[in-house]
Design an enzyme around this catalytic site. Structure first.
Site, short mmCIF file in Angstrom:
data_model
loop_
_atom_site.label_atom_id
_atom_site.label_comp_id
_atom_site.label_asym_id
_atom_site.label_seq_id
_atom_site.Cartn_x
_atom_site.Cartn_y
_atom_site.Cartn_z
N TYR A 141 -42.92 -4.61 -13.43
CA TYR A 141 -41.50 -4.77 -13.14
C TYR A 141 -40.88 -3.41 -12.80
O TYR A 141 -40.23 -3.24 -11.77
CB TYR A 141 -40.78 -5.42 -14.33
N PHE A 170 -29.19 0.02 -18.01
CA PHE A 170 -29.73 -0.06 -19.35
C PHE A 170 -29.56 -1.51 -19.81
O PHE A 170 -29.84 -2.40 -19.03
CB PHE A 170 -29.11 1.05 -20.22
N ASN A 171 -29.13 -1.79 -21.01
CA ASN A 171 -29.11 -3.20 -21.45
C ASN A 171 -27.79 -3.87 -21.11
O ASN A 171 -26.79 -3.66 -21.80
CB ASN A 171 -29.42 -3.28 -22.94
N ARG A 222 -31.12 0.40 -28.48
CA ARG A 222 -30.84 0.21 -27.06
C ARG A 222 -29.39 0.55 -26.76
O ARG A 222 -28.54 0.59 -27.64
CB ARG A 222 -31.09 -1.26 -26.65
N1 UDP Z 1 -35.53 -8.09 -29.27
C1 UDP Z 1 -35.82 -8.74 -30.47
N2 UDP Z 1 -35.87 -10.12 -30.46
C2 UDP Z 1 -35.63 -10.86 -29.33
C3 UDP Z 1 -35.33 -10.19 -28.13
C4 UDP Z 1 -35.30 -8.80 -28.13
O1 UDP Z 1 -36.04 -8.12 -31.51
O2 UDP Z 1 -35.70 -12.10 -29.40
C5 UDP Z 1 -35.47 -6.63 -29.24
C6 UDP Z 1 -36.45 -5.98 -28.28
O3 UDP Z 1 -37.66 -5.71 -28.92
C7 UDP Z 1 -35.70 -4.72 -27.87
C8 UDP Z 1 -34.23 -5.10 -27.98
O4 UDP Z 1 -34.19 -6.26 -28.80
O5 UDP Z 1 -35.93 -3.70 -28.80
C9 UDP Z 1 -33.60 -5.43 -26.63
O6 UDP Z 1 -34.45 -6.33 -25.94
P1 UDP Z 1 -34.01 -7.08 -24.62
O7 UDP Z 1 -35.13 -8.01 -24.25
O8 UDP Z 1 -32.66 -7.66 -24.80
O9 UDP Z 1 -33.87 -5.92 -23.54
P2 UDP Z 1 -34.91 -4.76 -23.08
O10 UDP Z 1 -34.52 -3.54 -23.87
O11 UDP Z 1 -36.29 -5.25 -23.36
O12 UDP Z 1 -34.60 -4.62 -21.63
#
Ligand code: UDP
Length: 334
Positions: A141, A170-171, A222
């Site tokens: 990705y 970012f997020n 994040r």
């Molecule tokens: N996360 C989690 N449980 C979930 C989804 C995400 O603990 O069901 C954690 C994930 O490991 C990361 C953070 O939340 O540390 C943000 O994840 P997300 O998938 O929202 O965004 P990313 O940072 O991967 O783009």
């Protein structure tokens, strides 16, 4: 301006369509509706169900609609899926962008705003992450987006009038304030929607991925930025874009929140219990991803309105609580 929004049926694209129209721009949407939703696109917005691979159809659209600038959101976004199906990601995200850029070249459209990602930094070499931090993606990705960044640099060199702004997200989180459009992925992998699904009983529990990270509470940190703030930066970039300019910006809030802190904030917002289980790390998650977005603030005059995590979660909660099945049972919007 006459602006084409690709992926206008998606999460960020639909918020861009709304803001662009509120600002008085004429918007046209392109979406193949593989992940985007027709219900997310207002009925009175010209909509083209076209795949990015259809270069000729895109060129016709650009010419017929006298498009002056393109905001390119259409993409596949699941890291895990990209590891399983790399070719699909390079085809949609990289080859798709090449096709779109080819159509733009054919028709003389020279302004491009591109959705890139913090995933192009991979496991970052420094925290916070600056635009100059080395880009070393760690999954297909991230690479598929990185390739487009590289192609854009080459294209701008070859055509000195071509201008682009690359945003590395970012997020992205939250929903528009009135809760009428929001995040609706299938499957949903993001943290905030999944926390809220657990709060509303749509999901049995939220799984916290990893409690042994080198962070104060052991869970990942994040940088969450509200979708309307993120989109606002795109409008600044598009309207200020000058011939031949090439720009790069991180878009984050600059504040880090751990998964546990997000859970606490969501409990406060929803006033509900959130059943939680603590499980092993998810593959490929860096411990900390934090943006420095000073450049966007300084150069674009960007000023995020949502600085409080509870306020961001509240907007997401308004959307999910009123649309428990996402767009599934939503009528087409007027
Ligand atoms: N996360 C989690 N449980 C979930 C989804 C995400 O603990 O069901 C954690 C994930 O490991 C990361 C953070 O939340 O540390 C943000 O994840 P997300 O998938 O929202 O965004 P990313 O940072 O991967 O783009």
């Amino acid at each position: 301006m006459n602006i084409l929004v690709t992926g206008g049926g998606g999460y960020i694209g639909s918020h861009a369509v709304r803001q662009l129209r509120e600002a008085g721009h004429a918007v046209v949407v392109l979406d193949n509706l593989v992940t985007g939703r027709r219900e997310a696109i207002p009925n009175d917005v010209p909509f083209y169900k076209i795949d990015l691979a259809e270069t000729e159809a895109i060129a016709q659209l650009l010419a017929n609609r006298r498009i002056e600038g393109v905001m390119h959101f259409a993409a596949l976004i699941q890291v895990g899926e990209s590891v399983q199906k790399p070719l699909l990601y390079y085809k949609n995200n990289t080859a798709g962008a090449i096709s779109l850029l080819t159509a733009m070249r054919q028709t003389g459209v020279k302004k491009f705003v591109f959705s890139s990602t913090a995933a192009t930094y991979g496991e970052p070499e420094e925290t916070p992450i600056y635009e100059t931090t080395a880009q070393k993606p760690i999954n297909p990705y991230g690479w598929s987006k990185w390739c487009v960044e590289q192609i854009l640099r080459n294209e701008a060199y070859a055509d000195r009038d071509f201008a682009f702004t690359i945003f590395r997200y970012f997020n992205v989180a939250g929903a528009t304030a009135d809760g009428s459009i929001g995040e609706s992925h299938d499957p949903e992998t993001h943290l905030i929607p999944n926390i809220l699904f657990a709060a509303m009983g749509k999901k049995e529990k939220i799984s916290v991925f990893g409690t042994d990270y080198p962070t104060p509470d052991g869970t990942c940190i994040r940088d969450y930025v509200h979708v309307d703030d993120l989109v606002a930066a795109h409008l600044f970039a598009m309207t200020a874009m000058k011939s031949g300019e090439t720009r790069y910006y991180n878009l984050g809030s600059g504040s880090g929140y751990s998964v546990k802190e997000m859970l606490d904030a969501a409990k406060t917002v929803t006033k509900r219990e959130i059943p939680t289980e603590y499980v092993a790390r998810r593959e490929g998650d860096p411990a900390i991803l934090l943006a420095n977005s000073d450049k966007a603030k300084k150069e674009l005059g960007w000023k995020p309105q949502y600085t409080d995590m509870a306020a961001i979660i509240e907007t997401a909660w308004r959307w999910h609580a009123t649309h428990p099945a996402g767009y599934e049972k939503t009528k087409r919007r007027q």
